[in-house]
Design a protein around this motif. Structure first.
Motif, PDB file in Angstrom:
ATOM      1  N   UNK A 160       0.712  -0.964  -0.075  1.00  0.00           N
ATOM      2  CA  UNK A 160      -0.068  -0.266   0.175  1.00  0.00           C
ATOM      3  C   UNK A 160       0.906   1.134   0.008  1.00  0.00           C
ATOM      4  N   UNK A 161       1.601   0.887   0.922  1.00  0.00           N
ATOM      5  CA  UNK A 161       3.005   2.564   0.930  1.00  0.00           C
ATOM      6  C   UNK A 161       3.351   2.641  -0.700  1.00  0.00           C
ATOM      7  N   UNK A 162       3.862   1.751  -0.981  1.00  0.00           N
ATOM      8  CA  UNK A 162       4.424   1.558  -2.323  1.00  0.00           C
ATOM      9  C   UNK A 162       3.705   2.084  -3.471  1.00  0.00           C
ATOM     10  N   UNK A 163       2.494   1.971  -3.281  1.00  0.00           N
ATOM     11  CA  UNK A 163       1.420   2.407  -4.496  1.00  0.00           C
ATOM     12  C   UNK A 163       1.172   3.565  -3.753  1.00  0.00           C
ATOM     13  N   UNK A 164       1.449   3.813  -2.883  1.00  0.00           N
ATOM     14  CA  UNK A 164       0.748   5.835  -2.345  1.00  0.00           C
ATOM     15  C   UNK A 164       2.151   6.504  -3.503  1.00  0.00           C
TER      16      UNK A 164
END
Length: 122
Positions: free
Chosen positions: A26-30
């Protein structure tokens, strides 16, 4: 969910690892979304700058500067063909004036640049 010997709630290791992986994704996608938004903002700024003045030389200079900034390059150049195998204009961005002066005359579309003009597919 269980309680440890101290009476605190704890999660079994496997679900916790899965949750950590999902949070990492999720952090990577954000971060990817934020980077894309940054590039889009850069394109919008470049578009606004290009449309500010429609005088050709000013437009070409802004185009060169915007392209250099968008790709994070130190230098950029734009050659305008003259229709006779050479360059009518050679516009550059990012080089200090003293470097430009030390280089000497700007390219005219001869040599390696001329070969690229004559045979752009090679």
């Amino acid at each position: 969910m269980s309680t440890d010997s101290g009476g605190e709630l704890s999660f079994p290791d496997l679900p916790r690892l899965e949750l950590d992986q999902l949070l990492g994704q999720l952090i990577q996608r954000a971060q990817e979304v934020m980077a894309t938004q940054g590039r889009l903002r850069g394109l919008l700024r470049a578009n606004q700058a290009l449309l500010a003045d429609l005088e050709l030389n000013a437009l070409l200079q802004r185009l060169t500067v915007s392209a250099r900034e968008l790709v994070g390059a130190r230098y950029a150049a734009l050659g305008v063909l003259d229709g006779h195998g050479g360059l009518a204009e050679f516009i550059h961005s990012g080089m200090p004036d003293e470097v430009v002066a030390a280089i000497g005359p700007l390219p005219r579309g001869k040599g390696m640049l001329g070969a690229l003009i004559d045979e752009p597919g090679r």
